[in-house]
Design an enzyme around this catalytic site. Structure first.
Site, PDB file in Angstrom:
ATOM      1  N   CYS B 196       1.190  -1.172   0.034  1.00 33.34           N
ATOM      2  CA  CYS B 196      -0.119   0.302   0.115  1.00 33.34           C
ATOM      3  C   CYS B 196       0.523   1.211   0.106  1.00 33.34           C
ATOM      4  O   CYS B 196       1.043   1.948   1.325  1.00 33.34           O
ATOM      5  CB  CYS B 196      -0.927  -0.230   1.296  1.00 33.34           C
ATOM      6  SG  CYS B 196      -2.086   1.298   0.877  1.00 33.34           S
ATOM      7  N   CYS B 376      -5.918   2.038  -4.632  1.00 30.40           N
ATOM      8  CA  CYS B 376      -6.030   2.316  -2.969  1.00 30.40           C
ATOM      9  C   CYS B 376      -7.013   3.267  -3.077  1.00 30.40           C
ATOM     10  O   CYS B 376      -6.542   4.112  -3.760  1.00 30.40           O
ATOM     11  CB  CYS B 376      -4.200   2.968  -3.187  1.00 30.40           C
ATOM     12  SG  CYS B 376      -3.289   4.127  -1.957  1.00 30.40           S
TER      13      CYS B 376
HETATM   14  C1  LIG Z   1      -0.883   0.788   7.236  1.00 26.26           C
HETATM   15  C2  LIG Z   1      -1.960  -0.351   5.927  1.00 26.26           C
HETATM   16  C3  LIG Z   1      -2.495   0.532   5.293  1.00 26.26           C
HETATM   17  C4  LIG Z   1      -3.080  -0.509   4.163  1.00 26.26           C
HETATM   18  N1  LIG Z   1      -3.556   0.209   3.025  1.00 26.26           N
HETATM   19  C5  LIG Z   1      -5.054  -0.629   2.252  1.00 26.26           C
HETATM   20  C6  LIG Z   1      -5.670  -0.249   1.816  1.00 26.26           C
HETATM   21  O1  LIG Z   1      -6.099   0.850   1.470  1.00 26.26           O
HETATM   22  N2  LIG Z   1      -6.123  -0.778   0.605  1.00 26.26           N
HETATM   23  C7  LIG Z   1      -5.273  -2.157   0.374  1.00 26.26           C
HETATM   24  O2  LIG Z   1      -6.021  -3.333  -0.612  1.00 26.26           O
HETATM   25  N3  LIG Z   1      -4.531  -2.700   0.501  1.00 26.26           N
HETATM   26  C8  LIG Z   1      -4.105  -1.614   1.529  1.00 26.26           C
HETATM   27  N4  LIG Z   1      -2.694  -2.373   2.414  1.00 26.26           N
HETATM   28  C9  LIG Z   1      -2.710  -3.662   1.866  1.00 26.26           C
HETATM   29  C10 LIG Z   1      -3.294  -4.790   2.216  1.00 26.26           C
HETATM   30  O3  LIG Z   1      -3.479  -5.014   3.593  1.00 26.26           O
HETATM   31  C11 LIG Z   1      -1.996  -5.644   1.736  1.00 26.26           C
HETATM   32  O4  LIG Z   1      -1.758  -6.063   0.417  1.00 26.26           O
HETATM   33  C12 LIG Z   1      -2.816  -7.442   2.011  1.00 26.26           C
HETATM   34  O5  LIG Z   1      -2.768  -7.671   3.481  1.00 26.26           O
HETATM   35  C13 LIG Z   1      -1.831  -8.705   1.644  1.00 26.26           C
HETATM   36  O6  LIG Z   1      -2.344 -10.285   1.758  1.00 26.26           O
HETATM   37  P1  LIG Z   1      -1.233 -11.247   1.733  1.00 26.26           P
HETATM   38  O7  LIG Z   1      -2.651 -12.279   1.899  1.00 26.26           O
HETATM   39  O8  LIG Z   1      -0.293 -11.154   1.000  1.00 26.26           O
HETATM   40  O9  LIG Z   1      -0.359 -11.396   3.145  1.00 26.26           O
HETATM   41  P2  LIG Z   1      -1.336 -10.488   4.239  1.00 26.26           P
HETATM   42  O10 LIG Z   1      -2.220 -10.329   4.744  1.00 26.26           O
HETATM   43  O11 LIG Z   1      -0.481 -10.169   5.013  1.00 26.26           O
HETATM   44  O12 LIG Z   1      -1.299 -11.866   4.669  1.00 26.26           O
HETATM   45  C14 LIG Z   1       0.431 -12.738   4.417  1.00 26.26           C
HETATM   46  C15 LIG Z   1       0.258 -13.856   5.966  1.00 26.26           C
HETATM   47  O13 LIG Z   1       1.098 -15.132   6.128  1.00 26.26           O
HETATM   48  C16 LIG Z   1       1.768 -15.402   7.055  1.00 26.26           C
HETATM   49  N5  LIG Z   1       3.137 -15.636   7.247  1.00 26.26           N
HETATM   50  C17 LIG Z   1       4.188 -15.494   7.110  1.00 26.26           C
HETATM   51  N6  LIG Z   1       5.070 -16.425   6.877  1.00 26.26           N
HETATM   52  C18 LIG Z   1       4.698 -16.986   7.140  1.00 26.26           C
HETATM   53  C19 LIG Z   1       5.414 -18.853   7.118  1.00 26.26           C
HETATM   54  N7  LIG Z   1       7.175 -18.434   7.078  1.00 26.26           N
HETATM   55  N8  LIG Z   1       4.584 -19.433   7.333  1.00 26.26           N
HETATM   56  C20 LIG Z   1       3.396 -19.480   7.063  1.00 26.26           C
HETATM   57  N9  LIG Z   1       2.983 -18.239   7.668  1.00 26.26           N
HETATM   58  C21 LIG Z   1       3.582 -17.074   7.397  1.00 26.26           C
HETATM   59  C22 LIG Z   1       1.702 -14.294   8.194  1.00 26.26           C
HETATM   60  O14 LIG Z   1       1.376 -14.647   9.438  1.00 26.26           O
HETATM   61  C23 LIG Z   1       0.464 -13.789   7.156  1.00 26.26           C
HETATM   62  O15 LIG Z   1      -0.829 -14.514   8.461  1.00 26.26           O
HETATM   63  C24 LIG Z   1      -2.718  -1.886   3.944  1.00 26.26           C
HETATM   64  C25 LIG Z   1      -1.146  -2.311   4.625  1.00 26.26           C
HETATM   65  C26 LIG Z   1      -0.785  -1.539   5.674  1.00 26.26           C
HETATM   66  C27 LIG Z   1      -0.014  -1.827   6.546  1.00 26.26           C
END
Ligand SMILES: Cc1cc2nc3c(=O)[nH]c(=O)nc-3n(C[C@H](O)[C@H](O)[C@H](O)COP(=O)(O)OP(=O)(O)OC[C@H]3O[C@@H](n4cnc5c(N)ncnc54)[C@H](O)[C@@H]3O)c2cc1C
Lengths: 124, 433
Positions: B196, B376
């Site tokens: 983000c 976003c």
């Molecule tokens: C402050 C902030 C604001 C944001 N605002 C927005 C917004 O307005 N709009 C938007 O669309 N997005 C936004 N985002 C981005 C969005 O939250 C992420 O892009 C999204 O959560 C990505 O999903 P993901 O599944 O890739 O990662 P995550 O949701 O972070 O999940 C990853 C998971 O993998 C697990 N994991 C890590 N390492 C391991 C391992 N070795 N073994 C097993 N599991 C593991 C973690 O525990 C976690 O549960 C924002 C993020 C932040 C931090």
């Protein structure tokens, strides 16, 4: 938004309100709508005195709807930023106005029908 | 009456929020398969994938691996750090989002062997797979900021919105005090890829907004340190943000990458093309470098010639299939693609990766393509946002062209963020969106 489907919208609303509340709201909405149509059909049209009184509630509904949306969100009238915002605001107002008018008409019909009936009988 | 009003409000916000997380209906009849599928990470991408695969497949063994018991709705961190929501707003239970047919292994993955097609968890459990989905998100490298420690957050004007819901609350407390008192507010972003990329900008705007609303703006200086020559990777968005920054009276410096902090002196050190330089602060939002989690970085899966310091998984940017190990897919933040580290992108990536995975099981091809869609809701003050949506080509891809203008500060875009985005995100987790 090529992929906006009705199921998707339902899923989002279920998450927004909780499935229980969402479907209760839908049922309540449908029930009110059906009841309204039923009364209109039964009486073969809208009763003009009731309608006029119900319409007095329209501005109240409009203002209440708009106040409500500002109340439940962290925003206010000064945040209206462009034409689409004005349109959305108007739509909220119209929805509130129409909704409250229907409700007021319905309540008058339900509450008033017992009182009205003898008089109608006398007149008829 | 409440019914109509609420429903209507919901409809408006809901329909608009779909723009933020573009949605799609469910798939066809389940495909029979006995494939073993392992998903690493039960965040936004992993959970959505698990729910979709559980519906699309009949008989497959789906295992999801994640040590974290809490599911974090991260877009909520910004609202928490703006004093508009409590930390609980972002926290739910990981297990509650998963279908009963999916096995949850509550441990971190420690090792991936893509040659032998197995994953080993921290406790040493070996999980062989036929297909592997990388959805580990990214890791925040706090050690990349010398002198910084998460314990400092909330003291000495130090904030860290990214660190989690509780830290976001502490950041709000620090920002609230700062906007009462005044001083220099310093805002940064890392030079690595980040999730983000709008979030650092949003928080700068929000701090300015609080100072204005409190009547202390004349005592507050706002400085933004951009890591490169631009404020946002999409040129047209950069220009718009630059204009807004000027209008709001922010001082912007470019090519400044934060590397160290001295909390007692209230000084941050930046590396610049002309050497290191220091900047004072009374309030700062520290955002560290971001990299793929160690389990990915230490495996053969990252790009070998790109992002070598960050370790994103080497997948085809259109199919999200690994370029060297075709039975491996990456979705979400860990995917090594040029755009798309947002929850909105996850929504568009997961169905594409799923389509290619199902095609591989069925021995067919799929023509599903991820075009880099990223979105976003760029908050510019409490009550207004710009709905910025774009793709790999840096084209704007508005969901409601001609209705919701992408570069206009609008109330409707704020409503999307405040009331529409979270239910849309949760519908996505369930695989329904
Ligand atoms: C402050 C902030 C604001 C944001 N605002 C927005 C917004 O307005 N709009 C938007 O669309 N997005 C936004 N985002 C981005 C969005 O939250 C992420 O892009 C999204 O959560 C990505 O999903 P993901 O599944 O890739 O990662 P995550 O949701 O972070 O999940 C990853 C998971 O993998 C697990 N994991 C890590 N390492 C391991 C391992 N070795 N073994 C097993 N599991 C593991 C973690 O525990 C976690 O549960 C924002 C993020 C932040 C931090």
């Amino acid at each position: 938004m090529k992929e906006l489907t009705f199921e998707t919208l339902l899923a989002v609303f279920e998450e927004m309100f909780g499935a229980g509340l969402f479907w209760s709201l839908v049922v309540a909405c449908v029930a009110i709508g059906v009841l309204f149509i039923y009364i209109v059909v039964r009486e073969r049209g809208l009763e003009s005195r009731r309608l006029v009184r119900a319409e007095l509630w329209a501005p109240v509904g409009a203002v209440a709807a708009i106040a409500f949306i500002f109340f439940i969100t962290n925003s206010g009238p000064s945040d209206i930023g462009g034409p689409v915002d004005v349109i959305v605001l108007l739509l909220v107002g119209v929805a509130g106005a129409v909704g409250l008018t229907i409700l007021a008409y319905l309540l008058q019909s339900l509450v008033g029908s017992r009182r009205m009936k003898p008089r109608d009988g006398q007149q008829g | 009456m409440k019914i109509n009003r609420r429903e209507f409000m919901g409809f408006v916000a809901g329909s608009a929020a779909l723009a933020g997380l573009g949605l799609r209906g469910a798939a066809a009849a389940p495909l029979k398969s006995s494939a073993r599928i392992v998903i690493l990470g039960a965040g936004a991408a992993g959970t959505a994938m698990a729910n979709r695969l559980a519906k699309s497949l009949d008989g497959a063994q789906i295992t999801i691996v994640d040590a974290r018991k809490q599911h974090l709705y991260q877009p909520g961190f910004t609202l928490i750090a703006a004093g508009l929501a409590a930390p609980e707003y972002s926290v739910t239970d990981t297990r509650d989002w998963l279908p009963s047919s999916v096995r949850l292994v509550q441990e971190a993955a420690a090792e991936i062997d893509p040659e032998g097609k197995s994953v080993t968890t921290v406790s040493g459990t070996r999980l062989p797979y036929d297909f592997l989905v990388l959805a580990t998100g990214l890791s925040l490298d706090w050690s990349g900021i010398e002198g910084f420690d998460l314990d400092q957050v909330g003291q000495n004007g130090i904030g860290a919105v990214y660190a989690g819901p509780d830290y976001a609350l502490k950041t709000w407390q620090a920002m609230d005090r700062f906007t009462d008192k005044g001083g220099v507010g310093l805002f940064t972003r890392p030079a690595t890829e980040m999730k983000c990329a709008g979030a650092p900008l949003k928080y700068t705007f929000l701090t300015d907004d609080y100072a204005r609303k409190k009547g202390t703006r004349d005592k507050v200086e706002i400085r933004y340190a951009a890591h490169s020559s631009s404020l946002f990777s999409v040129p047209i968005v950069h220009e718009k943000v630059r204009m807004l920054f000027d209008e709001r009276g922010f001082d912007t410096v470019y090519h400044h990458v934060m590397k160290a902090i001295d909390p007692d002196r209230g000084v941050a050190t930046f590396s610049t093309p002309d050497g290191d330089t220091e900047m004072d602060f009374d309030f700062i939002n520290v955002i560290p470098p971001m990299r793929a989690p160690a389990v990915i970085r230490n495996s053969p899966l990252p790009w070998q010639d790109k992002w070598t310091d960050q370790g994103w998984a080497e997948v085809d940017q259109y199919t999200l299939q690994h370029r060297r190990y075709p039975e491996v897919f990456a979705v979400g933040d860990v995917a090594g693609v040029p755009k798309g580290k947002t929850a909105a992108s996850v929504k568009w990536q997961v169905p594409v990766a799923e389509a290619h995975l199902l095609a591989a099981i069925a021995g067919k091809d799929s023509d599903a393509v991820y075009n880099g869609y990223t979105s976003c809701p760029l908050i510019t003050r409490v009550g207004r946002a710009m709905l910025v949506e774009f793709d790999y080509k840096n084209n704007l891809t508005p969901s409601f062209p001609g209705v919701i203008a992408p570069l206009e500060e609008l109330w409707i875009s704020w409503l999307m963020k405040e009331i529409g985005l979270k239910p849309t995100y949760y519908a996505m987790l369930r695989g329904k969106a």
